[in-house]
Design a protein around this motif. Structure first.
Motif, mmCIF file in Angstrom:
data_model
loop_
_atom_site.group_PDB
_atom_site.id
_atom_site.type_symbol
_atom_site.label_atom_id
_atom_site.label_comp_id
_atom_site.label_asym_id
_atom_site.label_seq_id
_atom_site.Cartn_x
_atom_site.Cartn_y
_atom_site.Cartn_z
ATOM 1 N N PRO A 1 50.804 3.068 54.654
ATOM 2 C CA PRO A 1 50.755 4.382 55.073
ATOM 3 C C PRO A 1 50.684 5.212 53.799
ATOM 4 O O PRO A 1 49.780 6.151 53.837
ATOM 5 N N GLU A 2 51.112 5.150 52.786
ATOM 6 C CA GLU A 2 51.298 6.126 51.576
ATOM 7 C C GLU A 2 50.035 5.803 50.757
ATOM 8 O O GLU A 2 49.777 6.517 49.908
ATOM 9 N N PHE A 3 49.227 4.730 50.815
ATOM 10 C CA PHE A 3 48.288 4.426 50.020
ATOM 11 C C PHE A 3 47.075 5.337 50.315
ATOM 12 O O PHE A 3 46.926 6.013 51.161
ATOM 13 N N GLY A 4 46.419 5.618 49.197
ATOM 14 C CA GLY A 4 45.497 6.946 49.270
ATOM 15 C C GLY A 4 44.035 6.557 49.838
ATOM 16 O O GLY A 4 44.027 5.360 50.295
ATOM 17 N N LEU A 5 43.011 7.338 49.545
ATOM 18 C CA LEU A 5 41.672 7.024 50.001
ATOM 19 C C LEU A 5 41.191 6.087 48.991
ATOM 20 O O LEU A 5 41.232 6.328 47.658
ATOM 21 N N ILE A 6 40.161 5.174 49.244
ATOM 22 C CA ILE A 6 39.761 4.288 48.740
ATOM 23 C C ILE A 6 38.466 4.688 47.888
ATOM 24 O O ILE A 6 37.632 5.320 48.311
ATOM 25 N N HIS A 7 38.518 4.362 46.566
ATOM 26 C CA HIS A 7 37.452 4.806 45.838
ATOM 27 C C HIS A 7 36.668 3.493 45.030
ATOM 28 O O HIS A 7 35.908 3.742 44.229
ATOM 29 N N ALA A 8 37.331 2.333 44.821
ATOM 30 C CA ALA A 8 36.796 1.262 44.050
ATOM 31 C C ALA A 8 37.276 -0.036 44.684
ATOM 32 O O ALA A 8 38.490 0.078 45.480
ATOM 33 N N LEU A 9 36.312 -1.083 44.849
ATOM 34 C CA LEU A 9 36.483 -2.283 45.307
ATOM 35 C C LEU A 9 36.101 -3.335 44.418
ATOM 36 O O LEU A 9 35.132 -3.168 43.475
ATOM 37 N N LEU A 10 36.855 -4.502 44.327
ATOM 38 C CA LEU A 10 36.575 -5.465 43.455
ATOM 39 C C LEU A 10 37.040 -6.889 43.846
ATOM 40 O O LEU A 10 38.378 -7.054 44.421
ATOM 41 N N VAL A 11 36.241 -8.088 43.876
ATOM 42 C CA VAL A 11 36.781 -9.438 44.162
ATOM 43 C C VAL A 11 36.584 -10.087 43.170
ATOM 44 O O VAL A 11 35.312 -10.127 42.490
ATOM 45 N N ASP A 12 37.589 -10.843 42.602
ATOM 46 C CA ASP A 12 37.692 -11.589 41.327
ATOM 47 C C ASP A 12 37.615 -12.919 41.527
ATOM 48 O O ASP A 12 37.217 -13.366 42.769
ATOM 49 N N GLU A 13 37.432 -13.706 40.552
ATOM 50 C CA GLU A 13 36.920 -15.269 40.822
ATOM 51 C C GLU A 13 37.996 -16.218 41.353
ATOM 52 O O GLU A 13 37.603 -17.194 42.121
ATOM 53 N N GLN A 14 39.254 -15.472 41.497
ATOM 54 C CA GLN A 14 39.956 -16.248 42.649
ATOM 55 C C GLN A 14 39.887 -15.792 43.952
ATOM 56 O O GLN A 14 40.791 -16.329 44.660
ATOM 57 N N ASN A 15 39.087 -15.070 44.146
ATOM 58 C CA ASN A 15 38.844 -14.440 45.589
ATOM 59 C C ASN A 15 39.975 -13.335 45.890
ATOM 60 O O ASN A 15 40.185 -13.081 47.190
ATOM 61 N N ARG A 16 40.554 -12.889 44.930
ATOM 62 C CA ARG A 16 41.622 -11.929 45.070
ATOM 63 C C ARG A 16 40.881 -10.419 45.427
ATOM 64 O O ARG A 16 39.790 -10.243 44.620
ATOM 65 N N LEU A 17 41.339 -9.677 46.416
ATOM 66 C CA LEU A 17 40.703 -8.439 46.345
ATOM 67 C C LEU A 17 41.674 -7.229 45.681
ATOM 68 O O LEU A 17 42.637 -7.218 45.851
ATOM 69 N N TRP A 18 40.972 -6.376 45.172
ATOM 70 C CA TRP A 18 41.586 -5.258 44.291
ATOM 71 C C TRP A 18 41.090 -3.967 44.866
ATOM 72 O O TRP A 18 39.827 -3.853 45.119
ATOM 73 N N VAL A 19 41.626 -3.068 45.260
ATOM 74 C CA VAL A 19 41.263 -1.652 45.741
ATOM 75 C C VAL A 19 41.854 -0.790 45.073
ATOM 76 O O VAL A 19 43.200 -0.604 44.940
#
Length: 334
Positions: free
Chosen positions: A39-57
């Motif tokens: 709930p406290e997470f902000g508005l999304i401005h960047a996405l990345l999927v790495d070689e291990q298929n992990r998602l970073w936001v």
């Protein structure tokens, strides 16, 4: 209804983020999964999927959300983990496997042993306002700043490299690298610049490119070619030659329009999305119109290995082109 970012995962799915909102969706095999962010997470401005298929936001409040490849393990990094309270607007994995985050006005941060370490003007960055991050094949990290030009990071040095034209510094918008290792920088209003190993030089300061200098989209193709969209024009450079120059004089569909997004297809063609909602597929020297976007700007394009094309729009949600059939998705469909 505004799609801010699309990112392919490593298992045939696609991640979708709404622009400046808290909506994160995963699409795979015709099914949509809405990811419940804290709930406290902000508005999304960047996405990345790495070689291990992990998602970073990355979010506007300086937090970074990590979803592990198993889909179950999740973590939010924030100020307690070394991040600033500043918008995360770009993410990249450096050649050594570290995650780097660029911020609106607080420099860059890299993840080391579970904590983020700051790197800013006090370490040699020309500016704390970061616009883009790019990792090249020679293991350098490039940093495009909002007020201090471009710099290259090595393990021991920060090299400040100005993008100059006629004695004035130009703003780096995005970076791309072709198969021959050449680095290219796009600028808003000043065209394309090429790295020659020692400096950035303005590229093709003559017709037909000279009149088209607002570069919005750049694509480095698998065949070694470089495509770039500059206002109502599209160009292709390959093996030291301009092999394609398309504008309203030879492609009437480009008249009074702007190229916004480029994407390579599963073969040797490309997809082109425009501000006026045109989607064209270039193959065998011909641009073929595809789909109906009702004049909505196309902001992003990605194609999955099975040929499914996803188009993000501004105002019309998400559009899927699969086996020649168009399907439109909006918030209510999730």
């Amino acid at each position: 209804q505004n799609i801010g970012a699309l990112a392919l995962d490593r298992k045939g799915g696609v991640w979708i983020a709404a622009s400046g909102e808290k909506l994160l969706v995963h699409a795979k095999a015709g099914q949509f999964e809405v990811v419940n962010l804290p709930p406290e997470f902000g508005l999304i401005h960047a996405l990345l999927v790495d070689e291990q298929n992990r998602l970073w936001v990355g979010a506007d409040n300086g937090e970074i959300f990590l979803r592990e490849a198993d889909g179950e393990s999740r973590r939010v990094f924030g100020q307690a983990d070394g991040l600033p309270k500043a918008m995360i607007n770009t993410l990249v994995i450096s050649p050594d496997g570290a995650l780097w985050a660029g911020t609106l006005d607080a420099g860059i941060y890299y993840l080391h042993e579970g904590r983020f370490i700051s790197f800013d003007e006090s370490n040699g960055l020309p500016s704390n306002g970061i616009y883009t991050l790019f990792a090249d094949r020679d293991h350098f990290l490039w940093v495009g700043t909002r007020a201090g030009g471009l710099c290259r990071l090595t393990p021991r040095h920060v090299y400040n490299l100005r993008v100059m034209e006629d004695g004035q510094e130009r703003f780096p918008n995005s970076l791309a690298e072709t198969a021959d290792g050449t680095l290219w920088v796009s600028t808003p209003g000043r065209g394309l610049f090429q790295w020659d190993g020692t400096e950035f030089k303005q590229f093709l300061r003559n017709p037909p490119t000279i009149g088209h200098r607002f570069v919005r989209a750049v694509l480095a193709g698998r065949d070694g070619s470089l495509w770039w969209g500059a206002g109502p024009a599209l160009f292709q450079w390959q093996t030291n030659h301009l092999v394609g120059a398309f504008d309203a004089d030879n492609e009437s569909w480009l008249m009074r329009d702007r190229v916004m997004a480029l994407c390579e297809d599963a073969r040797d063609g490309i997809w082109v999305g425009t501000f006026n909602g045109q989607l064209r597929h270039w193959e065998h020297g011909t641009f073929t119109p595809v789909g109906e976007f009702n004049g909505l700007p196309i902001t992003d394009l990605v194609q999955q290995k099975d040929g499914t094309l996803w188009a993000g729009t501004f105002g019309g949600g998400l559009i899927r082109i699969q086996n020649g059939k168009q399907t439109n998705f909006t918030v209510k469909d999730h």
